[in-house]
Design an enzyme around this catalytic site. Structure first.
Site, PDB file in Angstrom:
ATOM      1  N   LYS A  92     -11.818   0.478  -2.377  1.00 21.84           N
ATOM      2  CA  LYS A  92     -10.821   1.183  -3.198  1.00 21.84           C
ATOM      3  C   LYS A  92     -11.261   1.172  -4.662  1.00 21.84           C
ATOM      4  O   LYS A  92     -12.120   1.946  -5.023  1.00 21.84           O
ATOM      5  CB  LYS A  92      -9.451   0.588  -2.925  1.00 21.84           C
ATOM      6  CG  LYS A  92      -9.038   0.992  -1.499  1.00 21.84           C
ATOM      7  CD  LYS A  92      -7.850   0.313  -0.931  1.00 21.84           C
ATOM      8  CE  LYS A  92      -7.624   0.846   0.486  1.00 21.84           C
ATOM      9  NZ  LYS A  92      -6.836  -0.027   1.317  1.00 21.84           N
ATOM     10  N   HIS A 105      -5.267  -3.501  -2.920  1.00 24.92           N
ATOM     11  CA  HIS A 105      -4.905  -2.620  -4.042  1.00 24.92           C
ATOM     12  C   HIS A 105      -4.787  -3.365  -5.368  1.00 24.92           C
ATOM     13  O   HIS A 105      -4.462  -2.774  -6.390  1.00 24.92           O
ATOM     14  CB  HIS A 105      -3.606  -1.883  -3.734  1.00 24.92           C
ATOM     15  CG  HIS A 105      -3.688  -1.047  -2.504  1.00 24.92           C
ATOM     16  ND1 HIS A 105      -4.292   0.184  -2.464  1.00 24.92           N
ATOM     17  CD2 HIS A 105      -3.283  -1.292  -1.226  1.00 24.92           C
ATOM     18  CE1 HIS A 105      -4.241   0.672  -1.247  1.00 24.92           C
ATOM     19  NE2 HIS A 105      -3.627  -0.202  -0.470  1.00 24.92           N
ATOM     20  N   SER A 147       0.794  -1.224   0.000  1.00 23.84           N
ATOM     21  CA  SER A 147       0.000   0.000   0.000  1.00 23.84           C
ATOM     22  C   SER A 147       0.829   1.278   0.000  1.00 23.84           C
ATOM     23  O   SER A 147       0.336   2.312  -0.445  1.00 23.84           O
ATOM     24  CB  SER A 147      -0.960   0.002   1.191  1.00 23.84           C
ATOM     25  OG  SER A 147      -0.260  -0.189   2.391  1.00 23.84           O
TER      26      SER A 147
HETATM   27  C1  LIG Z   1      -6.812  -0.035   2.807  1.00 27.19           C
HETATM   28  C2  LIG Z   1      -6.279  -1.362   3.200  1.00 27.19           C
HETATM   29  C3  LIG Z   1      -6.968  -2.165   4.107  1.00 27.19           C
HETATM   30  C4  LIG Z   1      -8.168  -1.665   4.848  1.00 27.19           C
HETATM   31  O1  LIG Z   1      -9.287  -1.670   4.047  1.00 27.19           O
HETATM   32  P1  LIG Z   1     -10.507  -0.700   4.417  1.00 27.19           P
HETATM   33  O2  LIG Z   1     -11.618  -1.250   3.606  1.00 27.19           O
HETATM   34  O3  LIG Z   1     -10.092   0.667   4.025  1.00 27.19           O
HETATM   35  O4  LIG Z   1     -10.735  -0.824   5.881  1.00 27.19           O
HETATM   36  C5  LIG Z   1      -6.490  -3.428   4.357  1.00 27.19           C
HETATM   37  N1  LIG Z   1      -5.369  -3.877   3.773  1.00 27.19           N
HETATM   38  C6  LIG Z   1      -4.654  -3.116   2.915  1.00 27.19           C
HETATM   39  C7  LIG Z   1      -3.425  -3.669   2.295  1.00 27.19           C
HETATM   40  C8  LIG Z   1      -5.082  -1.837   2.617  1.00 27.19           C
HETATM   41  O5  LIG Z   1      -4.386  -1.062   1.798  1.00 27.19           O
END
Ligand SMILES: *Cc1c(COP(=O)(O)O)cnc(C)c1O
Length: 393
Positions: free
Chosen positions: A240, A209, A181
């Site tokens: 996302k 991602h 991330s």
């Molecule tokens: C953003 C993210 C999460 C958390 O997900 P949310 O739906 O925003 O709570 C978990 N793991 C990774 C690798 C992330 O980038």
């Protein structure tokens, strides 16, 4: 009596003195390539709306339809009265999307990681976790009380040594982000599959991602590497590229039945509301269709172009090979100053600092959208070049 607030204020003052104090910014428009922040219109290089779906008419219409039919909230947890026909429809659709037996919804990716890891391993078990894994994975491991074996970022030799040296009985779970991330680089999925098979471990992949962005129909990076069937626990987020909210685990029926019974962050919280579920169904339609293919191709080409242009200017973008591009500006003050200069030029790209990334690897994190125009990105590259020249970084 202890002066609680005085102590808190002291800690905050220390954060301020070391440029680590954090504040929210207020966005007044949908998460499009250009957003309004206060009175300023800014190029949005900070969001995770990778395919531009968070304000897409298909998703909004599906959300409104579900809202009208089922109301605003479910007022129940999943095992009580919080499972509607819509929850089941979404879970079946996600399982089909991934070509797996079953899928289970969670309120967020953060909740999914907290609960799933805690359900799968305990005191007498072992977790092998990449050093740069997301904070929610780190927290899930802490909650589980399993023994943590942290391996150096993507270092397979180190991981193998740790696996080899773990001979005590107990479950072994390997966990990694697929696209990291904060670095935008890719986990060595095929090699991890080999290691998990050789050492009898489970493999959990966090596709936060990669979901929607990589692989055929946007199934994720493991599908892109043709290794999806070997992933024991596929964790996808819907917050996302999907442009909605929530997360899901896809895997075997046994896994999903187990989690439905054991996972505290699934059991002890109110289920996702109808509007969100509707938008997820809308997102699936777009993502798995030809429009999704086009958006993915666009995002891929733009990401490659952007990385190449930034490298030509002499910026390090680490090993990024995705829509997440770190631009290294070591030092808290340097990176904050750089981000400020970008803002003055109408570009929103946030500085990432300790504790999110290690000291001296402070960076501007740029994330691209398929819907950014080449003109937008050219403007951004020019401004990076100008600031670099002026600030001599
Ligand atoms: C953003 C993210 C999460 C958390 O997900 P949310 O739906 O925003 O709570 C978990 N793991 C990774 C690798 C992330 O980038």
């Amino acid at each position: 009596m202890t002066d609680f607030y005085g102590e808190m204020q002291k800690e905050l003052d220390i954060l301020k003195a070391s440029s680590l104090f954090r504040q929210t910014i207020t966005v007044e428009t949908p998460p499009e390539p250009w957003i309004a922040v206060g009175s300023q219109t800014m190029l949005n290089l900070a969001g995770n709306n990778y395919l531009g779906l968070a304000n897409h008419p298909v998703l909004k219409e599906a959300a409104v339809h579900a809202l009208q039919k089922y109301g605003t909230g479910t007022a129940g947890s999943r095992l009580v009265v919080g499972t509607s026909a819509l929850h089941e429809e979404v879970e079946e659709a996600l399982a089909r999307f991934q070509g797996r037996e079953s899928a289970l919804l969670f309120s967020s990716g953060y909740c999914a990681n907290l609960g799933v890891i805690q359900a799968l391993v305990g005191r007498n078990d072992y977790v092998f976790s990449d050093k740069l894994n997301h904070a929610s994975i780190v927290d899930g491991i802490i909650l589980s009380r399993a023994k943590l074996k942290r391996y150096r970022h993507k270092d397979l030799d180190h991981l193998e040594k740790l696996l080899k040296n773990t001979t005590a009985p107990g479950r072994k779970l390997i966990i990694t982000d697929s696209i990291f991330s904060m670095d935008g680089d890719r986990a060595p999925i095929k090699e991890l599959v080999e290691l998990k098979q050789r050492y009898g471990a489970m493999l959990m992949l966090d596709e936060a991602h990669g979901e929607g962005v990589f692989g055929p129909k946007g199934r994720g990076l493991a599908a892109h590497e043709m290794a999806a069937e070997h992933i024991d626990i596929h964790l996808g987020t819907l917050s996302k590229a999907f442009g909605c909210l929530g997360a899901y685990v896809a895997g075997s029926k046994t896994l999903v039945d187990y989690l439905r019974n054991k996972c505290r962050s699934f059991i002890y919280t109110t289920s996702l509301p109808p509007a969100v579920l509707g938008s997820i169904l809308g997102a699936l339609k777009v993502i798995a269709g030809t429009a999704g293919d086009r958006l993915r191709r666009d995002l891929r080409n733009k990401s490659k172009w952007m990385i190449n242009e930034l490298n030509k200017l002499g910026f390090s973008t680490l090993d990024s090979d995705s829509q997440i591009i770190p631009i290294l500006i070591p030092g808290n003050d340097n990176v904050i100053n750089f981000s400020k200069k970008l803002r003055q030029r109408g570009i929103l790209a946030l500085p990432i600092r300790v504790p999110t990334v290690p000291k001296n690897s402070e960076r501007i994190r740029v994330s691209l959208m398929a819907t950014h125009s080449m003109q937008d990105l050219t403007y951004a590259v020019e401004q990076f070049a100008n600031i670099k020249r002026e600030e001599r970084v």
